[in-house]
Write an enzyme that holds these catalytic residues in place. Structure first.
Site, PDB file in Angstrom:
ATOM      1  N   GLU A 134      46.341  26.096  -2.763  1.00 40.40           N
ATOM      2  CA  GLU A 134      46.163  27.426  -3.356  1.00 40.40           C
ATOM      3  C   GLU A 134      46.525  27.431  -4.841  1.00 40.40           C
ATOM      4  OE1 GLU A 134      48.028  31.881  -2.537  1.00 40.40           O
ATOM      5  OE2 GLU A 134      47.905  30.435  -0.895  1.00 40.40           O
ATOM      6  N   GLU A 138      47.982  36.639 -10.346  1.00 40.23           N
ATOM      7  CA  GLU A 138      48.282  37.935  -9.733  1.00 40.23           C
ATOM      8  C   GLU A 138      48.925  38.899 -10.723  1.00 40.23           C
ATOM      9  OE1 GLU A 138      49.243  36.963  -5.115  1.00 40.23           O
ATOM     10  OE2 GLU A 138      50.621  36.134  -6.588  1.00 40.23           O
TER      11      GLU A 138
END
EC number: 3.2.1.14
Length: 507
Positions: A134, A138
């Site tokens: 990943e 964000e």
């Protein structure tokens, strides 16, 4: 169900999952949404479906629904328009999300994005693989001064020091350019074109190295049902009375550094060496992807990487071909024009190592006084004997009666008396070496070796002398194909010489 498990299936940031380790009650809506994004982990299960490869590059402005992404049909609102994409969380349990229809095996991504505001509201843009590698970007709505970067390898959350914070000017009020360059040796995060973080593939905490899909969406990390740690990380508990909360995406650019139709896990090691590219190669289009990205980032467009490569190759080939043709034509024209080889010889054959055939030299004469077979030939003895187009060269005459006068752009003197003003056209046409001779105004052109017969000379001289005997000082005007007119007066001595040559030819 544990919130940690729920968030993992939702493909939300693993940093969030870390804080969500405590148990909490999940709603039926959230559980349903989570299960719809579940995938087969090839490190734990055999027979997983191969990942569809992007193997190209594209730019998406979201003016309408995109062929590159699928709406996961979670609750919430997704709109497309001239301003791009908007994803709105209007009420509790909304989680509007888009997932790519492709995977990339290393690549570069760019998003022009404005994050959603609101306490506890999380805007996400990230890559994730089937085996839980990943790479994240964000934003939390309650923090209008920074964004967060994070990564995980194989879902490992044994340590919690992977995330970093980066200052940015009011990300919930302004659009900014966020870029991820996921390369084989390192991953780089950029903010408005400036590098803010670099992760080496030698990281002790692992390195993402398996095919990944792209996710983007908005969700409530501050939902009161979430774990205390998650709510704290998200900036506090979400007040749904402040809804709606909307994140905006103006444009997304994606490039894949690999080629092929599908990416398959060759074993359960999870290393990049184990990944197989069906009909392609891992990292096989890195250079092309860089070129594509530069074009797309500057507002250009491409159809696909293969098309781009083909176009570049075709364009280059065309350019080279054009340049060569132009050079040959120019050289031939220059050679013929600058070669001042007025030659009087017996049945002489002018040859050349050059294969260029400027047989389209079609000069015409309005009044031909000495119209022997004046011949233009592409066969020039040597490029080394060229002179400039404006140069003059004196050539001694031969004692023979048969003359071949090679046309030139500037007058040349024969025995200091006769001057030729015949110049070849400067425009070349594609005529084969065996094309018929073109005869205009007494000027014959051919790409073959040329000879002048005694009969031709006699006939032409006789005809010419008869038609022009009353013109003692007439002008020999030559019309060149490009429209330029050249005129020179033929001296009296030249006429006498012509008569003498004609008489000798009759003997």
């Amino acid at each position: 169900m544990k919130v940690l498990d729920l968030l993992t299936v939702l493909s939300a940031s693993s940093l969030l999952s870390t804080f969500a380790a405590a148990e909490s009650t999940a709603t039926a809506d959230s559980t349903t949404a989570a299960s719809s994004t579940a995938s087969c982990n090839p490190l734990k299960t055999t027979g997983c479906t191969p990942d569809t490869a992007l193997a190209t590059s594209f730019s998406e402005d979201f003016s309408s629904s995109s062929k590159w992404f699928t709406d996961l049909k979670h609750a919430g609102e997704i709109k497309y328009g001239s301003d791009g994409l908007s994803m709105t969380l209007a009420k509790r349990y909304d989680n509007p999300s888009l997932k790519s229809n492709f995977y990339i095996m290393y690549g570069k991504l760019e998003v022009i994005l404005k994050a959603a505001n609101g306490t506890g509201i999380v805007s996400s843009f990230y890559l994730q693989s089937d085996d839980l590698d990943e790479i994240d970007i964000e934003w939390v709505g309650g923090d209008n001064t920074q964004f967060q970067s994070n990564f995980f390898s194989k879902g490992d959350t044994t340590t919690y020091d992977r995330g970093e914070f980066h200052g940015v000017d009011t990300p919930t009020d302004k659009f900014h350019n966020y870029t991820l360059d996921w390369a084989m040796d390192k991953t780089t995060w950029y903010l408005d074109g400036e590098s803010v973080r670099v992760l080496s593939n030698t990281s002790s905490e692992g390195y993402p190295q398996s095919p990944m899909y792209l996710m983007m969406g908005i969700w409530a990390g501050g939902d009161p049902d979430n774990a205390a740690g998650t709510i704290e990380w998200a900036g506090g508990e979400t007040n749904y009375n402040d809804a709606p909360f909307t994140m905006y995406i103006e444009k997304v650019i994606v490039t894949d550094y690999s080629t092929g139709k599908k990416y398959t896990y060759g074993d359960q090691s999870g290393s990049w060496e184990s990944i197989e590219a069906d009909g392609g190669s891992i990292y096989g289009r890195y250079d092309q992807a860089q070129e594509d990205f530069a074009v797309l980032a500057n507002g250009g467009s491409i159809s696909s990487s293969s098309t781009s490569s083909s176009t570049v190759s075709s364009s280059a080939s065309s350019t080279v071909s054009s340049s060569v043709s132009s050079t040959v034509s120019s050289s031939a024209s220059s050679t013929v024009s600058s070669s001042v080889s007025s030659t009087v010889s017996s049945s002489s054959s002018v040859s050349s190592s050059s294969s260029t055939s400027p047989s389209s030299s079609t000069a015409t004469s309005s009044k031909t006084l000495a119209s022997s077979s004046v011949t233009t030939s592409s066969s020039i003895s040597s490029f080394e004997k060229q002179s400039s187009s404006s140069s003059k060269k004196t050539v001694a005459s031969s004692s023979t009666s048969e003359s071949i006068i090679s046309s030139t752009k500037t007058p040349a003197t024969v025995s200091s008396t006769t001057r030729s003003t015949v110049a070849p056209t400067t425009q070349q046409s594609s005529v084969s070496s065996d094309s018929p001779v073109q005869d205009k105004g007494g000027v014959a052109t051919s790409s073959n070796d040329v000879t002048s017969s005694t009969t031709q000379i006699s006939s032409k001289y006789t005809s010419t002398i008869q038609s022009s005997s009353s013109e003692a000082s007439s002008t020999n005007s030559v019309q060149i194909s490009n429209g330029a007119d050249l005129a020179q007066s033929l001296p009296r001595e030249g006429k006498l010489f012509s008569v003498l040559v004609a008489l000798l030819a009759l003997l």
